[in-house]
Design a protein around this motif. Structure first.
Motif, PDB file in Angstrom:
ATOM      1  N   VAL A  77      -2.441  12.933   1.617  1.00 21.44           N
ATOM      2  CA  VAL A  77      -2.956  13.537   0.400  1.00 21.44           C
ATOM      3  C   VAL A  77      -3.770  12.490  -0.354  1.00 21.44           C
ATOM      4  O   VAL A  77      -4.894  12.743  -0.775  1.00 21.44           O
ATOM      5  CB  VAL A  77      -1.820  14.071  -0.490  1.00 21.44           C
ATOM      6  CG1 VAL A  77      -2.381  14.686  -1.757  1.00 21.44           C
ATOM      7  CG2 VAL A  77      -0.984  15.089   0.275  1.00 21.44           C
ATOM      8  N   ALA A  78      -3.179  11.304  -0.496  1.00 19.53           N
ATOM      9  CA  ALA A  78      -3.860  10.190  -1.152  1.00 19.53           C
ATOM     10  C   ALA A  78      -3.101   8.911  -0.872  1.00 19.53           C
ATOM     11  O   ALA A  78      -1.903   8.940  -0.568  1.00 19.53           O
ATOM     12  CB  ALA A  78      -3.970  10.412  -2.655  1.00 19.53           C
ATOM     13  N   ALA A  79      -3.799   7.801  -0.986  1.00 14.06           N
ATOM     14  CA  ALA A  79      -3.177   6.496  -0.809  1.00 14.06           C
ATOM     15  C   ALA A  79      -3.818   5.521  -1.786  1.00 14.06           C
ATOM     16  O   ALA A  79      -4.987   5.687  -2.161  1.00 14.06           O
ATOM     17  CB  ALA A  79      -3.329   6.005   0.631  1.00 14.06           C
ATOM     18  N   VAL A  80      -3.037   4.521  -2.176  1.00 13.69           N
ATOM     19  CA  VAL A  80      -3.544   3.538  -3.133  1.00 13.69           C
ATOM     20  C   VAL A  80      -3.328   2.143  -2.600  1.00 13.69           C
ATOM     21  O   VAL A  80      -2.264   1.822  -2.054  1.00 13.69           O
ATOM     22  CB  VAL A  80      -2.880   3.740  -4.515  1.00 13.69           C
ATOM     23  CG1 VAL A  80      -1.375   3.503  -4.475  1.00 13.69           C
ATOM     24  CG2 VAL A  80      -3.521   2.842  -5.564  1.00 13.69           C
ATOM     25  N   ASN A  81      -4.337   1.335  -2.759  1.00 12.76           N
ATOM     26  CA  ASN A  81      -4.363  -0.031  -2.243  1.00 12.76           C
ATOM     27  C   ASN A  81      -3.514  -0.956  -3.097  1.00 12.76           C
ATOM     28  O   ASN A  81      -3.421  -0.787  -4.306  1.00 12.76           O
ATOM     29  CB  ASN A  81      -5.811  -0.505  -2.234  1.00 12.76           C
ATOM     30  CG  ASN A  81      -6.026  -1.725  -1.381  1.00 12.76           C
ATOM     31  OD1 ASN A  81      -5.515  -2.781  -1.682  1.00 12.76           O
ATOM     32  ND2 ASN A  81      -6.774  -1.560  -0.322  1.00 12.76           N
ATOM     33  N   TRP A  82      -2.926  -1.958  -2.438  1.00  9.86           N
ATOM     34  CA  TRP A  82      -2.138  -2.938  -3.178  1.00  9.86           C
ATOM     35  C   TRP A  82      -3.019  -3.846  -4.019  1.00  9.86           C
ATOM     36  O   TRP A  82      -2.622  -4.313  -5.083  1.00  9.86           O
ATOM     37  CB  TRP A  82      -1.311  -3.792  -2.212  1.00  9.86           C
ATOM     38  CG  TRP A  82      -2.131  -4.773  -1.418  1.00  9.86           C
ATOM     39  CD1 TRP A  82      -2.816  -4.523  -0.271  1.00  9.86           C
ATOM     40  CD2 TRP A  82      -2.346  -6.160  -1.720  1.00  9.86           C
ATOM     41  NE1 TRP A  82      -3.451  -5.659   0.150  1.00  9.86           N
ATOM     42  CE2 TRP A  82      -3.175  -6.680  -0.703  1.00  9.86           C
ATOM     43  CE3 TRP A  82      -1.926  -7.001  -2.734  1.00  9.86           C
ATOM     44  CZ2 TRP A  82      -3.580  -8.012  -0.680  1.00  9.86           C
ATOM     45  CZ3 TRP A  82      -2.321  -8.328  -2.725  1.00  9.86           C
ATOM     46  CH2 TRP A  82      -3.150  -8.824  -1.706  1.00  9.86           C
ATOM     47  N   ASN A  83      -4.219  -4.090  -3.532  1.00  9.67           N
ATOM     48  CA  ASN A  83      -5.119  -5.036  -4.168  1.00  9.67           C
ATOM     49  C   ASN A  83      -6.170  -4.270  -4.968  1.00  9.67           C
ATOM     50  O   ASN A  83      -6.963  -3.548  -4.388  1.00  9.67           O
ATOM     51  CB  ASN A  83      -5.778  -5.897  -3.102  1.00  9.67           C
ATOM     52  CG  ASN A  83      -6.660  -6.970  -3.699  1.00  9.67           C
ATOM     53  OD1 ASN A  83      -6.474  -7.379  -4.843  1.00  9.67           O
ATOM     54  ND2 ASN A  83      -7.627  -7.440  -2.933  1.00  9.67           N
ATOM     55  N   ARG A  84      -6.118  -4.333  -6.248  1.00 10.18           N
ATOM     56  CA  ARG A  84      -7.054  -3.691  -7.176  1.00 10.18           C
ATOM     57  C   ARG A  84      -6.789  -2.207  -7.361  1.00 10.18           C
ATOM     58  O   ARG A  84      -7.462  -1.554  -8.144  1.00 10.18           O
ATOM     59  CB  ARG A  84      -8.516  -3.899  -6.744  1.00 10.18           C
ATOM     60  CG  ARG A  84      -8.925  -5.359  -6.678  1.00 10.18           C
ATOM     61  CD  ARG A  84     -10.375  -5.507  -6.277  1.00 10.18           C
ATOM     62  NE  ARG A  84     -10.776  -6.904  -6.168  1.00 10.18           N
ATOM     63  CZ  ARG A  84     -11.987  -7.303  -5.801  1.00 10.18           C
ATOM     64  NH1 ARG A  84     -12.906  -6.403  -5.526  1.00 10.18           N
ATOM     65  NH2 ARG A  84     -12.264  -8.586  -5.720  1.00 10.18           N
ATOM     66  N   ASN A  99       0.866  -1.169   0.000  1.00  9.58           N
ATOM     67  CA  ASN A  99       0.000   0.000   0.000  1.00  9.58           C
ATOM     68  C   ASN A  99       0.908   1.227   0.000  1.00  9.58           C
ATOM     69  O   ASN A  99       1.872   1.291   0.764  1.00  9.58           O
ATOM     70  CB  ASN A  99      -0.890   0.023   1.247  1.00  9.58           C
ATOM     71  CG  ASN A  99      -1.897  -1.107   1.239  1.00  9.58           C
ATOM     72  OD1 ASN A  99      -2.516  -1.386   0.225  1.00  9.58           O
ATOM     73  ND2 ASN A  99      -2.063  -1.764   2.380  1.00  9.58           N
ATOM     74  N   ILE A 100       0.594   2.188  -0.836  1.00 15.81           N
ATOM     75  CA  ILE A 100       1.437   3.374  -0.980  1.00 15.81           C
ATOM     76  C   ILE A 100       0.623   4.620  -0.687  1.00 15.81           C
ATOM     77  O   ILE A 100      -0.497   4.764  -1.179  1.00 15.81           O
ATOM     78  CB  ILE A 100       2.005   3.495  -2.411  1.00 15.81           C
ATOM     79  CG1 ILE A 100       2.740   2.218  -2.826  1.00 15.81           C
ATOM     80  CG2 ILE A 100       2.913   4.712  -2.513  1.00 15.81           C
ATOM     81  CD1 ILE A 100       4.095   2.026  -2.202  1.00 15.81           C
ATOM     82  N   GLY A 101       1.186   5.500   0.087  1.00 18.34           N
ATOM     83  CA  GLY A 101       0.512   6.751   0.390  1.00 18.34           C
ATOM     84  C   GLY A 101       1.397   7.952   0.121  1.00 18.34           C
ATOM     85  O   GLY A 101       2.625   7.848   0.168  1.00 18.34           O
ATOM     86  N   TRP A 102       0.762   9.061  -0.155  1.00 15.81           N
ATOM     87  CA  TRP A 102       1.437  10.355  -0.257  1.00 15.81           C
ATOM     88  C   TRP A 102       0.979  11.224   0.903  1.00 15.81           C
ATOM     89  O   TRP A 102      -0.241  11.352   1.146  1.00 15.81           O
ATOM     90  CB  TRP A 102       1.095  11.054  -1.575  1.00 15.81           C
ATOM     91  CG  TRP A 102       1.853  10.561  -2.759  1.00 15.81           C
ATOM     92  CD1 TRP A 102       1.446   9.647  -3.679  1.00 15.81           C
ATOM     93  CD2 TRP A 102       3.160  10.978  -3.160  1.00 15.81           C
ATOM     94  NE1 TRP A 102       2.428   9.461  -4.619  1.00 15.81           N
ATOM     95  CE2 TRP A 102       3.495  10.272  -4.330  1.00 15.81           C
ATOM     96  CE3 TRP A 102       4.097  11.881  -2.650  1.00 15.81           C
ATOM     97  CZ2 TRP A 102       4.712  10.432  -5.008  1.00 15.81           C
ATOM     98  CZ3 TRP A 102       5.295  12.044  -3.307  1.00 15.81           C
ATOM     99  CH2 TRP A 102       5.602  11.323  -4.473  1.00 15.81           C
TER     100      TRP A 102
END
Length: 128
Positions: free
Chosen positions: A49-56, A33-36
């Motif tokens: 600011v935003a984060a993106v899930n590893w799954n989908r 999982n990656i976040g800014w």
């Protein structure tokens, strides 16, 4: 050990658009999982600011960038991008990319305390 490197910051004008990139190495990128996060003076707090899930690849967004921010990931390039439009002076700050390993069934978190690897950050300054 995950190594994160941010790029794309700089001096911008109000209304400009900007894309920040986060490149990762040293881990299984597809499971991260990656976040800014932004750290703005005078405080040490880092707000999401935003984060993106590893799954989908689903994203979550902080309040400050609603409607102006898009996060995306490219697993083939081990990269996460943060696109920001209509920049405002209050977007000024040091932007950090961070990660933690995703787990099946666990929702994406936007709490900075949950992220255990951090990049060195990149400065974004928006002048009025």
């Amino acid at each position: 050990q995950v190594h994160l490197v941010e790029s794309g910051g700089g001096l911008m004008q109000t209304g400009d658009s900007l894309t920040l990139s986060c490149s990762a190495s040293g881990g299984v990128f597809e499971r991260l999982n990656i976040g800014w996060f932004r750290q703005a003076p005078p405080g040490p707090e880092r707000e999401v600011v935003a984060a993106v899930n590893w799954n989908r690849g689903g994203g979550r967004y902080g309040d400050s960038g609603t409607g102006r921010v898009t996060i995306s990931r490219d697993n083939a390039k081990n990269t996460v991008r943060l696109q920001m439009t209509n920049l405002k002076p209050e977007d000024t700050g040091f932007y950090y990319c961070a990660s933690y390993r995703g787990t099946w069934g666990q929702p994406l978190t936007t709490r900075h305390e949950d992220y255990n690897y951090w990049g060195q950050g990149t400065q974004v300054t928006v002048s009025s």
